[in-house]
Write a protein that holds these residues in place. Structure first.
Motif, mmCIF file in Angstrom:
data_model
loop_
_atom_site.group_PDB
_atom_site.id
_atom_site.type_symbol
_atom_site.label_atom_id
_atom_site.label_comp_id
_atom_site.label_asym_id
_atom_site.label_seq_id
_atom_site.Cartn_x
_atom_site.Cartn_y
_atom_site.Cartn_z
ATOM 1 N N VAL A 114 0.802 -1.221 0.000
ATOM 2 C CA VAL A 114 0.000 0.000 0.000
ATOM 3 C C VAL A 114 0.839 1.277 0.000
ATOM 4 O O VAL A 114 0.291 2.376 -0.126
ATOM 5 N N HIS A 115 2.157 1.143 0.149
ATOM 6 C CA HIS A 115 3.043 2.303 0.097
ATOM 7 C C HIS A 115 4.339 1.947 -0.611
ATOM 8 O O HIS A 115 4.818 0.817 -0.534
ATOM 9 N N TRP A 116 4.903 2.954 -1.276
ATOM 10 C CA TRP A 116 6.204 2.821 -1.928
ATOM 11 C C TRP A 116 7.317 3.118 -0.921
ATOM 12 O O TRP A 116 7.083 3.767 0.109
ATOM 13 N N LEU A 117 8.523 2.656 -1.244
ATOM 14 C CA LEU A 117 9.666 2.929 -0.372
ATOM 15 C C LEU A 117 9.836 4.413 -0.104
ATOM 16 O O LEU A 117 10.077 4.835 1.032
ATOM 17 N N SER A 118 9.735 5.225 -1.130
ATOM 18 C CA SER A 118 9.938 6.663 -0.940
ATOM 19 C C SER A 118 8.853 7.266 -0.051
ATOM 20 O O SER A 118 9.120 8.203 0.715
ATOM 21 N N ASP A 119 7.631 6.737 -0.119
ATOM 22 C CA ASP A 119 6.571 7.187 0.789
ATOM 23 C C ASP A 119 6.996 6.984 2.240
ATOM 24 O O ASP A 119 6.806 7.844 3.103
ATOM 25 N N ILE A 120 7.540 5.802 2.486
ATOM 26 C CA ILE A 120 7.913 5.403 3.842
ATOM 27 C C ILE A 120 9.104 6.216 4.332
ATOM 28 O O ILE A 120 9.126 6.711 5.467
ATOM 29 N N GLU A 121 10.098 6.372 3.469
ATOM 30 C CA GLU A 121 11.299 7.114 3.864
ATOM 31 C C GLU A 121 10.972 8.578 4.164
ATOM 32 O O GLU A 121 11.477 9.136 5.150
ATOM 33 N N GLU A 122 10.151 9.182 3.348
ATOM 34 C CA GLU A 122 9.819 10.589 3.585
ATOM 35 C C GLU A 122 8.868 10.747 4.771
ATOM 36 O O GLU A 122 8.844 11.791 5.423
ATOM 37 N N GLY A 123 8.109 9.703 5.087
ATOM 38 C CA GLY A 123 7.305 9.736 6.304
ATOM 39 C C GLY A 123 8.177 9.875 7.545
ATOM 40 O O GLY A 123 7.793 10.533 8.526
ATOM 41 N N ARG A 124 9.373 9.295 7.501
ATOM 42 C CA ARG A 124 10.303 9.420 8.639
ATOM 43 C C ARG A 124 10.796 10.856 8.781
ATOM 44 O O ARG A 124 11.008 11.342 9.900
ATOM 45 N N VAL A 125 10.987 11.530 7.662
ATOM 46 C CA VAL A 125 11.420 12.928 7.710
ATOM 47 C C VAL A 125 10.343 13.785 8.363
ATOM 48 O O VAL A 125 10.625 14.621 9.234
ATOM 49 N N VAL A 126 9.101 13.572 7.952
ATOM 50 C CA VAL A 126 7.984 14.304 8.552
ATOM 51 C C VAL A 126 7.902 14.008 10.046
ATOM 52 O O VAL A 126 7.688 14.915 10.872
ATOM 53 N N ALA A 127 8.086 12.744 10.416
ATOM 54 C CA ALA A 127 8.029 12.359 11.830
ATOM 55 C C ALA A 127 9.099 13.068 12.638
ATOM 56 O O ALA A 127 8.840 13.556 13.748
ATOM 57 N N THR A 128 10.311 13.123 12.116
ATOM 58 C CA THR A 128 11.417 13.745 12.846
ATOM 59 C C THR A 128 11.130 15.215 13.122
ATOM 60 O O THR A 128 11.308 15.706 14.247
ATOM 61 N N ALA A 129 10.649 15.936 12.099
ATOM 62 C CA ALA A 129 10.324 17.347 12.282
ATOM 63 C C ALA A 129 9.171 17.524 13.259
ATOM 64 O O ALA A 129 9.165 18.466 14.067
ATOM 65 N N THR A 130 8.203 16.625 13.215
ATOM 66 C CA THR A 130 7.044 16.733 14.095
ATOM 67 C C THR A 130 7.437 16.495 15.544
ATOM 68 O O THR A 130 6.984 17.215 16.455
ATOM 69 N N VAL A 131 8.272 15.499 15.792
ATOM 70 C CA VAL A 131 8.705 15.232 17.168
ATOM 71 C C VAL A 131 9.533 16.395 17.709
ATOM 72 O O VAL A 131 9.414 16.763 18.894
ATOM 73 N N MET A 132 10.359 16.986 16.883
ATOM 74 C CA MET A 132 11.110 18.168 17.324
ATOM 75 C C MET A 132 10.151 19.284 17.732
ATOM 76 O O MET A 132 10.361 19.960 18.751
#
Length: 271
Positions: free
Chosen positions: A211-229
């Motif tokens: 249901v998701h591509w690798l790039s979807d997943i990798e960029e989700g981590r970037v969004v997560a990092t900024a959100t947690v900060m």
């Protein structure tokens, strides 16, 4: 309009007993429309990190990045019927408390409302922010999902009608899983490596589910990092984080109870 993350909530007719979730006749609110189906987070919409400033557009047609995405999807499809597929199916469930509970084996104690109420509250509220933070980018690109391209089934076939109307890029599940891992690593720094690895695997379950591509997943981590900060600058989050840290210290000082089947999870993850 997209039904971003609409399939993540406890839908009508779906008991909280492990039954397979069913798609509601009336679609829940859309993250891409700025409406959270995940409850109330700590941050208002204006306080969420700007996703369009964080990540590039999805891979272009005929690019090496898109070829890599398709190779990753094919490898995920090949896992159907394996323990990793079963774990990916379990990781898809983001009903209240389920995402946090997925980290129980890695944390070493059961994470749920009964055993760890302060931690469950912290992670539940943060999950809303982590999911909502992907909405701006989802709405902009409305990327089709792998099962729509390759014709292979997903691990949650009853959700496919909603997913077909939902942007794939970036992955809300990946943002939630990775962000949850980052928060848990703040509380248990001695387990940071294992927790982050589980957060990565939680997101990668979406590739295994087709249901998701690798790039979807990798960029989700970037969004997560900024959100947690950004969460760490919020006073309410900081207060709940301190309460969860004190609770976890007590939990870790006594034997764990009512743990899930951690051996099966370890096998699925190749540990």
């Amino acid at each position: 309009m997209a039904l971003s993350l609409a399939f993540l909530v406890l839908l009508p007719g779906c008991a909280a007993t492990g039954d397979a979730p069913r798609l509601a006749a009336d679609a829940p609110p859309s993250v891409a429309q700025g409406k959270s189906p995940l409850g109330t987070g700590y941050l208002g919409g204006g306080a969420l990190p700007g996703g369009l400033d964080l990540i590039p557009p999805p891979p272009a047609e005929a690019s090496a990045a898109l070829a890599r995405d398709k190779e990753g999807a094919a490898a995920g499809v090949a896992m159907r019927g394996t323990p990793r597929w079963d774990l990916a199916t379990a990781d898809a469930d983001l009903r209240p408390g389920r995402a946090a509970a997925a980290f129980s084996c890695t944390a070493g104690f059961l994470i749920d409302r009964d055993h760890a109420p302060a931690l469950d509250r912290l992670l539940g509220r943060a999950m809303a922010d982590l999911g909502m933070a992907t909405g701006e980018v989802k709405k902009r690109y409305m990327r089709p999902r792998p099962f729509m391209e390759n014709g292979q089934p997903s691990c949650t076939p009853t959700w496919e009608p909603a997913l077909r109307r939902d942007g794939s890029y970036p992955s809300g599940h990946s943002s939630i899983g990775y962000g949850t891992a980052l928060i848990l690593a703040e509380i248990m720094p001695d387990r940071a490596a294992a927790l982050i690895a589980r957060g990565r695997a939680f997101g990668d379950s979406r590739r295994v589910c087709n249901v998701h591509w690798l790039s979807d997943i990798e960029e989700g981590r970037v969004v997560a990092t900024a959100t947690v900060m950004r969460l760490n600058a919020d006073p309410a989050f900081a207060a709940d984080l301190a309460a969860a840290r004190a609770e976890v210290a007590k939990l870790r000082a006594r034997p764990a109870a009512d743990m899930p089947d951690c051996a099966t999870e370890a096998q699925a993850l190749g540990h």
